[in-house]
Design a protein around this motif. Structure first.
Motif, mmCIF file in Angstrom:
data_model
loop_
_atom_site.group_PDB
_atom_site.id
_atom_site.type_symbol
_atom_site.label_atom_id
_atom_site.label_comp_id
_atom_site.label_asym_id
_atom_site.label_seq_id
_atom_site.Cartn_x
_atom_site.Cartn_y
_atom_site.Cartn_z
ATOM 1 N N GLU A 20 0.814 -1.216 0.000
ATOM 2 C CA GLU A 20 0.000 0.000 0.000
ATOM 3 C C GLU A 20 0.848 1.267 0.000
ATOM 4 O O GLU A 20 0.511 2.251 -0.657
ATOM 5 C CB GLU A 20 -0.937 -0.013 1.210
ATOM 6 C CG GLU A 20 -2.023 1.015 1.122
ATOM 7 C CD GLU A 20 -3.053 0.860 2.213
ATOM 8 O OE1 GLU A 20 -3.597 1.901 2.632
ATOM 9 O OE2 GLU A 20 -3.310 -0.276 2.651
ATOM 10 N N GLU A 21 1.963 1.252 0.729
ATOM 11 C CA GLU A 21 2.862 2.414 0.761
ATOM 12 C C GLU A 21 3.339 2.760 -0.648
ATOM 13 O O GLU A 21 3.345 3.913 -1.049
ATOM 14 C CB GLU A 21 4.076 2.126 1.654
ATOM 15 C CG GLU A 21 3.739 1.979 3.116
ATOM 16 C CD GLU A 21 3.597 3.326 3.788
ATOM 17 O OE1 GLU A 21 4.382 4.234 3.483
ATOM 18 O OE2 GLU A 21 2.666 3.445 4.598
ATOM 19 N N LYS A 24 0.786 4.388 -2.955
ATOM 20 C CA LYS A 24 0.533 5.798 -2.646
ATOM 21 C C LYS A 24 1.619 6.729 -3.197
ATOM 22 O O LYS A 24 1.444 7.941 -3.223
ATOM 23 C CB LYS A 24 0.436 6.001 -1.137
ATOM 24 C CG LYS A 24 -0.793 5.381 -0.524
ATOM 25 C CD LYS A 24 -0.789 5.559 0.976
ATOM 26 C CE LYS A 24 -2.006 4.916 1.612
ATOM 27 N NZ LYS A 24 -1.989 5.020 3.074
ATOM 28 N N GLU A 25 2.755 6.167 -3.637
ATOM 29 C CA GLU A 25 3.877 6.978 -4.101
ATOM 30 C C GLU A 25 3.767 7.433 -5.547
ATOM 31 O O GLU A 25 4.466 8.351 -5.960
ATOM 32 C CB GLU A 25 5.186 6.204 -3.922
ATOM 33 C CG GLU A 25 5.579 6.009 -2.480
ATOM 34 C CD GLU A 25 6.818 5.145 -2.336
ATOM 35 O OE1 GLU A 25 7.501 4.866 -3.352
ATOM 36 O OE2 GLU A 25 7.107 4.736 -1.200
ATOM 37 N N ASP A 87 -2.058 4.416 -11.040
ATOM 38 C CA ASP A 87 -1.560 5.608 -10.367
ATOM 39 C C ASP A 87 -2.674 6.206 -9.504
ATOM 40 O O ASP A 87 -3.620 6.795 -10.014
ATOM 41 C CB ASP A 87 -1.090 6.623 -11.403
ATOM 42 C CG ASP A 87 -0.501 7.885 -10.793
ATOM 43 O OD1 ASP A 87 -0.398 7.959 -9.541
ATOM 44 O OD2 ASP A 87 -0.152 8.796 -11.567
ATOM 45 N N TYR A 88 -2.528 6.026 -8.213
ATOM 46 C CA TYR A 88 -3.491 6.573 -7.260
ATOM 47 C C TYR A 88 -3.263 8.062 -7.007
ATOM 48 O O TYR A 88 -4.074 8.706 -6.365
ATOM 49 C CB TYR A 88 -3.399 5.830 -5.918
ATOM 50 C CG TYR A 88 -4.137 4.522 -5.914
ATOM 51 C CD1 TYR A 88 -5.482 4.459 -5.600
ATOM 52 C CD2 TYR A 88 -3.487 3.334 -6.218
ATOM 53 C CE1 TYR A 88 -6.177 3.259 -5.589
ATOM 54 C CE2 TYR A 88 -4.165 2.121 -6.205
ATOM 55 C CZ TYR A 88 -5.510 2.095 -5.892
ATOM 56 O OH TYR A 88 -6.180 0.898 -5.889
ATOM 57 N N THR A 89 -2.179 8.630 -7.497
ATOM 58 C CA THR A 89 -1.837 10.024 -7.196
ATOM 59 C C THR A 89 -2.307 11.000 -8.269
ATOM 60 O O THR A 89 -1.998 12.187 -8.187
ATOM 61 C CB THR A 89 -0.313 10.183 -7.002
ATOM 62 O OG1 THR A 89 0.355 9.909 -8.241
ATOM 63 C CG2 THR A 89 0.202 9.263 -5.913
ATOM 64 N N GLU A 92 -7.326 14.058 -6.611
ATOM 65 C CA GLU A 92 -7.942 13.738 -5.328
ATOM 66 C C GLU A 92 -8.990 12.625 -5.448
ATOM 67 O O GLU A 92 -9.064 11.743 -4.602
ATOM 68 C CB GLU A 92 -8.589 14.992 -4.734
ATOM 69 C CG GLU A 92 -9.034 14.798 -3.299
ATOM 70 C CD GLU A 92 -9.511 16.097 -2.675
ATOM 71 O OE1 GLU A 92 -10.526 16.036 -1.964
ATOM 72 O OE2 GLU A 92 -8.873 17.143 -2.910
ATOM 73 N N LYS A 149 -11.023 6.378 -8.015
ATOM 74 C CA LYS A 149 -9.938 5.629 -7.374
ATOM 75 C C LYS A 149 -10.354 4.238 -6.912
ATOM 76 O O LYS A 149 -9.581 3.300 -6.997
ATOM 77 C CB LYS A 149 -9.371 6.413 -6.187
ATOM 78 C CG LYS A 149 -8.467 7.532 -6.609
ATOM 79 C CD LYS A 149 -7.807 8.179 -5.425
ATOM 80 C CE LYS A 149 -6.888 9.285 -5.908
ATOM 81 N NZ LYS A 149 -6.165 9.934 -4.833
#
Length: 167
Positions: A20-21, A24-25, A87-89, A92, A149
């Motif tokens: 998960e980390e 998020k990057e 890509d979760y970034t 928002e 998302k």
């Protein structure tokens, strides 16, 4: 149930995800290779060495997600169309999935589409945000599809709106 339907279930997909980390990057490749067959173009296409060298050409690919930047070279070079970049970034509310696309004509930026899951079922809508199609991609375009998302791990293709109206 992958063995019976050819469609991976949630557990199959979860087993191939970075932690998960790392998700998020930023953009990172997701491998949905489930059969050990002689195939290794992804290894040779990665400019950063993020795909570990195969001990045997029949092995499944292994990703060093810390080295992966989500460039999608492996996506374009996978003959099985089994690699995606998520890509979760992106924003928002939306994430982007970069997926291989071998149809014509190519979709247009800002085109609204119907998002499809692994089995081809409609799961919502999406928006084309970029189309990359250059010479080193061996005729496989990479389409960047923005979706909610919570759909990033579900969406694996799309249907164009005019296709829906026609058929």
């Amino acid at each position: 149930m992958l063995e019976e339907t050819g469609i991976p279930d949630r557990e199959d997909i979860q087993n191939n995800l970075p932690d998960e980390e790392r998700l998020k990057e930023g953009p990172v490749a997701i491998f949905e290779c489930y059969q050990e067959i002689p195939c290794d173009p992804c290894y040779y296409s990665c400019p950063l060495g993020a795909i570990k060298e195969f001990e045997d050409i029949n092995n499944l690919p292994e990703l060093d997600s810390d080295k992966c930047t989500g460039c999608a070279q492996c996506v374009a070079n996978c003959p099985g169309l089994a690699i995606f970049v998520i890509d979760y970034t992106y924003s928002e509310d939306e994430g982007v999935i970069r997926l291989p696309y071998e149809f014509s004509p190519l979709p247009a930026v800002d085109e609204q589409v119907i998002a499809l899951d692994h089995s081809g079922e409609e799961v919502g809508t999406g928006r084309i945000v970029r189309v990359v199609n250059n010479e080193n991609q061996d005729k496989t375009a990479i389409v960047w599809l923005a979706v909610d998302k919570d759909k990033l791990l579900t969406v694996r293709h799309f249907k164009r709106m005019e296709e829906s109206a026609d058929g």
